[in-house]
Structures are given as structure tokens and as C-alpha cells.
Design a protein around this motif. Structure first.
Motif, PDB file in Angstrom:
ATOM      1  N   LYS A  55      -3.610   1.447  -7.595  1.00 18.08           N
ATOM      2  CA  LYS A  55      -4.964   1.247  -8.377  1.00 18.08           C
ATOM      3  C   LYS A  55      -6.109   1.940  -7.351  1.00 18.08           C
ATOM      4  O   LYS A  55      -7.077   2.445  -8.050  1.00 18.08           O
ATOM      5  CB  LYS A  55      -4.992  -0.336  -8.658  1.00 18.08           C
ATOM      6  CG  LYS A  55      -6.303  -0.527  -9.258  1.00 18.08           C
ATOM      7  CD  LYS A  55      -6.266  -0.226 -10.620  1.00 18.08           C
ATOM      8  CE  LYS A  55      -7.508  -0.809 -11.454  1.00 18.08           C
ATOM      9  NZ  LYS A  55      -7.611  -0.487 -12.796  1.00 18.08           N
ATOM     10  N   GLY A  56      -6.001   1.663  -6.106  1.00 16.18           N
ATOM     11  CA  GLY A  56      -7.001   1.899  -5.136  1.00 16.18           C
ATOM     12  C   GLY A  56      -7.024   3.588  -4.985  1.00 16.18           C
ATOM     13  O   GLY A  56      -8.224   4.148  -5.029  1.00 16.18           O
ATOM     14  N   ALA A  82       0.972  -1.099   0.158  1.00 23.27           N
ATOM     15  CA  ALA A  82      -0.006   0.029  -0.086  1.00 23.27           C
ATOM     16  C   ALA A  82       0.886   1.111   0.062  1.00 23.27           C
ATOM     17  O   ALA A  82       1.858   1.506   0.647  1.00 23.27           O
ATOM     18  CB  ALA A  82      -0.640   0.033   1.129  1.00 23.27           C
ATOM     19  N   ASN A  83       0.519   1.935  -0.902  1.00 24.26           N
ATOM     20  CA  ASN A  83       1.529   3.374  -1.034  1.00 24.26           C
ATOM     21  C   ASN A  83       0.759   4.352  -0.569  1.00 24.26           C
ATOM     22  O   ASN A  83       1.285   5.669  -0.372  1.00 24.26           O
ATOM     23  CB  ASN A  83       1.813   3.560  -2.504  1.00 24.26           C
ATOM     24  CG  ASN A  83       2.372   2.477  -3.253  1.00 24.26           C
ATOM     25  OD1 ASN A  83       1.648   1.624  -3.925  1.00 24.26           O
ATOM     26  ND2 ASN A  83       3.703   2.115  -2.962  1.00 24.26           N
ATOM     27  N   LEU A  87     -10.313  -6.654  12.845  1.00 23.41           N
ATOM     28  CA  LEU A  87     -10.800  -7.126  11.432  1.00 23.41           C
ATOM     29  C   LEU A  87      -9.818  -6.642  10.470  1.00 23.41           C
ATOM     30  O   LEU A  87      -9.498  -5.364  10.596  1.00 23.41           O
ATOM     31  CB  LEU A  87     -12.222  -6.802  11.142  1.00 23.41           C
ATOM     32  CG  LEU A  87     -13.282  -7.448  11.897  1.00 23.41           C
ATOM     33  CD1 LEU A  87     -14.581  -6.860  11.587  1.00 23.41           C
ATOM     34  CD2 LEU A  87     -13.428  -8.901  11.825  1.00 23.41           C
ATOM     35  N   PHE A  88      -9.753  -7.247   9.477  1.00 27.10           N
ATOM     36  CA  PHE A  88      -8.627  -6.923   8.432  1.00 27.10           C
ATOM     37  C   PHE A  88      -9.025  -7.356   7.111  1.00 27.10           C
ATOM     38  O   PHE A  88      -9.334  -8.810   6.947  1.00 27.10           O
ATOM     39  CB  PHE A  88      -7.112  -7.617   8.855  1.00 27.10           C
ATOM     40  CG  PHE A  88      -6.618  -7.633  10.099  1.00 27.10           C
ATOM     41  CD1 PHE A  88      -6.016  -6.356  10.513  1.00 27.10           C
ATOM     42  CD2 PHE A  88      -7.007  -8.397  11.060  1.00 27.10           C
ATOM     43  CE1 PHE A  88      -5.600  -6.119  11.952  1.00 27.10           C
ATOM     44  CE2 PHE A  88      -6.481  -8.167  12.517  1.00 27.10           C
ATOM     45  CZ  PHE A  88      -5.913  -7.176  12.883  1.00 27.10           C
ATOM     46  N   ALA A  89      -9.334  -6.558   6.184  1.00 31.85           N
ATOM     47  CA  ALA A  89      -9.758  -7.162   4.790  1.00 31.85           C
ATOM     48  C   ALA A  89      -8.994  -6.475   3.816  1.00 31.85           C
ATOM     49  O   ALA A  89      -8.683  -5.223   3.857  1.00 31.85           O
ATOM     50  CB  ALA A  89     -11.300  -6.433   4.876  1.00 31.85           C
ATOM     51  N   VAL A  90      -9.007  -7.306   2.891  1.00 36.05           N
ATOM     52  CA  VAL A  90      -8.139  -6.848   1.507  1.00 36.05           C
ATOM     53  C   VAL A  90      -9.495  -6.709   0.560  1.00 36.05           C
ATOM     54  O   VAL A  90     -10.255  -7.485   0.567  1.00 36.05           O
ATOM     55  CB  VAL A  90      -7.519  -8.119   1.126  1.00 36.05           C
ATOM     56  CG1 VAL A  90      -6.937  -7.648  -0.406  1.00 36.05           C
ATOM     57  CG2 VAL A  90      -6.295  -8.371   1.982  1.00 36.05           C
ATOM     58  N   PHE A  91      -9.398  -5.650   0.075  1.00 32.19           N
ATOM     59  CA  PHE A  91     -10.649  -5.190  -1.003  1.00 32.19           C
ATOM     60  C   PHE A  91     -10.141  -5.069  -2.330  1.00 32.19           C
ATOM     61  O   PHE A  91      -9.061  -4.442  -2.597  1.00 32.19           O
ATOM     62  CB  PHE A  91     -11.335  -4.145  -0.434  1.00 32.19           C
ATOM     63  CG  PHE A  91     -10.732  -2.778  -0.343  1.00 32.19           C
ATOM     64  CD1 PHE A  91     -11.103  -1.876  -1.133  1.00 32.19           C
ATOM     65  CD2 PHE A  91     -10.004  -2.664   0.956  1.00 32.19           C
ATOM     66  CE1 PHE A  91     -10.082  -0.334  -1.075  1.00 32.19           C
ATOM     67  CE2 PHE A  91      -9.567  -1.409   0.952  1.00 32.19           C
ATOM     68  CZ  PHE A  91      -9.575  -0.373  -0.131  1.00 32.19           C
ATOM     69  N   TYR A  92     -10.982  -5.573  -3.205  1.00 30.77           N
ATOM     70  CA  TYR A  92     -10.725  -5.385  -4.713  1.00 30.77           C
ATOM     71  C   TYR A  92     -11.722  -4.914  -5.355  1.00 30.77           C
ATOM     72  O   TYR A  92     -13.145  -4.720  -4.878  1.00 30.77           O
ATOM     73  CB  TYR A  92     -10.754  -7.111  -5.176  1.00 30.77           C
ATOM     74  CG  TYR A  92      -9.763  -8.108  -4.431  1.00 30.77           C
ATOM     75  CD1 TYR A  92      -8.672  -8.360  -5.022  1.00 30.77           C
ATOM     76  CD2 TYR A  92     -10.198  -8.419  -3.184  1.00 30.77           C
ATOM     77  CE1 TYR A  92      -7.800  -9.440  -4.636  1.00 30.77           C
ATOM     78  CE2 TYR A  92      -9.084  -9.344  -2.496  1.00 30.77           C
ATOM     79  CZ  TYR A  92      -7.971  -9.884  -3.324  1.00 30.77           C
ATOM     80  OH  TYR A  92      -7.193 -10.775  -2.577  1.00 30.77           O
ATOM     81  N   ASP A  93     -11.303  -4.537  -6.698  1.00 34.55           N
ATOM     82  CA  ASP A  93     -12.668  -3.651  -7.494  1.00 34.55           C
ATOM     83  C   ASP A  93     -13.605  -4.816  -7.936  1.00 34.55           C
ATOM     84  O   ASP A  93     -14.825  -4.602  -8.253  1.00 34.55           O
ATOM     85  CB  ASP A  93     -11.845  -3.067  -8.824  1.00 34.55           C
ATOM     86  CG  ASP A  93     -11.263  -4.223  -9.386  1.00 34.55           C
ATOM     87  OD1 ASP A  93     -10.849  -5.328  -9.279  1.00 34.55           O
ATOM     88  OD2 ASP A  93     -10.705  -3.729 -10.582  1.00 34.55           O
ATOM     89  N   GLU A  94     -13.413  -6.085  -7.760  1.00 34.83           N
ATOM     90  CA  GLU A  94     -14.328  -7.253  -8.084  1.00 34.83           C
ATOM     91  C   GLU A  94     -13.701  -8.518  -7.815  1.00 34.83           C
ATOM     92  O   GLU A  94     -12.409  -8.636  -7.453  1.00 34.83           O
ATOM     93  CB  GLU A  94     -14.805  -7.375  -9.858  1.00 34.83           C
ATOM     94  CG  GLU A  94     -13.483  -7.611 -10.512  1.00 34.83           C
ATOM     95  CD  GLU A  94     -13.853  -7.509 -12.056  1.00 34.83           C
ATOM     96  OE1 GLU A  94     -14.837  -7.244 -12.416  1.00 34.83           O
ATOM     97  OE2 GLU A  94     -12.843  -7.918 -12.882  1.00 34.83           O
ATOM     98  N   ILE A 136      -6.141  -5.524  -6.579  1.00 30.92           N
ATOM     99  CA  ILE A 136      -6.512  -5.039  -5.178  1.00 30.92           C
ATOM    100  C   ILE A 136      -6.315  -3.894  -5.056  1.00 30.92           C
ATOM    101  O   ILE A 136      -5.619  -2.848  -5.734  1.00 30.92           O
ATOM    102  CB  ILE A 136      -5.235  -6.050  -4.257  1.00 30.92           C
ATOM    103  CG1 ILE A 136      -5.401  -7.297  -4.499  1.00 30.92           C
ATOM    104  CG2 ILE A 136      -5.110  -5.310  -3.166  1.00 30.92           C
ATOM    105  CD1 ILE A 136      -4.074  -8.053  -3.589  1.00 30.92           C
ATOM    106  N   LEU A 137      -7.483  -3.196  -4.396  1.00 31.21           N
ATOM    107  CA  LEU A 137      -7.291  -1.584  -4.014  1.00 31.21           C
ATOM    108  C   LEU A 137      -6.720  -1.290  -2.790  1.00 31.21           C
ATOM    109  O   LEU A 137      -6.615  -0.302  -2.656  1.00 31.21           O
ATOM    110  CB  LEU A 137      -9.017  -1.232  -4.154  1.00 31.21           C
ATOM    111  CG  LEU A 137      -9.632  -1.747  -5.654  1.00 31.21           C
ATOM    112  CD1 LEU A 137     -10.776  -0.957  -5.361  1.00 31.21           C
ATOM    113  CD2 LEU A 137      -8.750  -0.862  -6.761  1.00 31.21           C
TER     114      LEU A 137
END
Length: 140
Positions: free
Chosen positions: A134-135, A26-27, A102-109, A114-115
């Protein structure tokens, strides 16, 4: 028929592996006024039951004991893979309750780009959002 079965098995194995070992860089970090430049790496490994969250700017790493919780779509229709603190392991290893969350990796679909990563620690209740390139471009 044999080729189709092989493709299905390889797809399932690949998906399983992707869900147990995941590395996200993550940037950026979402702030109340936009985004701030950050440099974090998240290493999710449910085989060992650990998430390593590394602040690459300061060279510090925080270890969380985790387990897979669920996959879901959030209110923004983004696909999420959600992990939660492993409460049993936290107790067995005498970890602070402040490490629970809680820890979540989220995606555009689903199976998409990976966003970012969302972190919600029980002790603060705040949602920290870390974004990939991209996120950041999608969250404008």
C-alpha cells in the motif's frame, strides 16, 4: 449505557494492544531513484522493549531495544507512531551506540493503513524507508 461503556473499553484495550505489539511486512525499500524490491519484517513489542528487524531474503535479524516515544503527523500529513532507542537498557545491556535511533511506523491516517517503517540510526543519520504494498502504491 452499559453497551456503550463496554464498546469504549474494548476500543481502548484494542488500541493499547495494537500499540504494544505490531508486526509490519515491508516489500520495498525507498532508494534515491525510486524503490527496490526488499523483504523485511518489523516486529515491534514494547512489552518486551524490543524491535526485531528481519531481512527475510538473507535470514538475518537485528534486535533494537526500544520504547514508545510519541504519535505525530509528519510533514506529509501521515500519521506516525514513533519509538526510540531505550538508552538506559542499551547501557545496561552493553549495546553499541550505533544501535541508537528512531523507528516510526507510518500510516495514511490515524488507525488507517500501514504504509511503512522509517528507521533513523544516530550513527548514520540517514533515513531508511521500508514500504508495504500500500505504501509503494501511494508513494508514486
Amino acid at each position: 449505557m452499559k453497551n456503550i461503556l463496554t464498546i469504549i473499553i474494548l476500543t481502548i484495550c484494542s488500541y493499547s494492544f495494537a500499540q504494544t505489539n505490531l508486526n509490519v511486512t515491508a516489500n520495498y525499500r525507498k532508494t534515491p531513484n525510486g524503490t527496490a524490491k526488499e523483504n523485511f519484517t518489523f516486529d515491534f513489542n514494547t512489552n518486551s522493549g524490543k524491535l526485531l528487524m528481519t531481512d527475510n531474503d538473507f535470514g538475518t535479524t537485528k534486535e533494537y531495544l526500544i520504547k514508545f516515544k510519541e504519535t505525530m503527523y509528519d510533514n506529509g500529513s501521515l500519521f506516525n507512531i514513533v519509538y526510540q532507542s531505550d538508552a538506559v537498557q542499551n547501557v545496561l545491556q552493553n549495546r553499541s551506540k550505533s544501535d541508537n535511533g528512531l523507528f516510526a511506523v507510518f500510516y495514511d491516517e490515524k488507525n488507517g493503513n500501514i504504509l511503512g517503517v522509517k528507521v533513523v540510526l544516530v550513527s548514520t543519520g540517514e533515513v531508511d524507508v521500508y514500504l508495504t504494498e500500500k505504501g509503494k502504491s501511494m508513494m508514486k
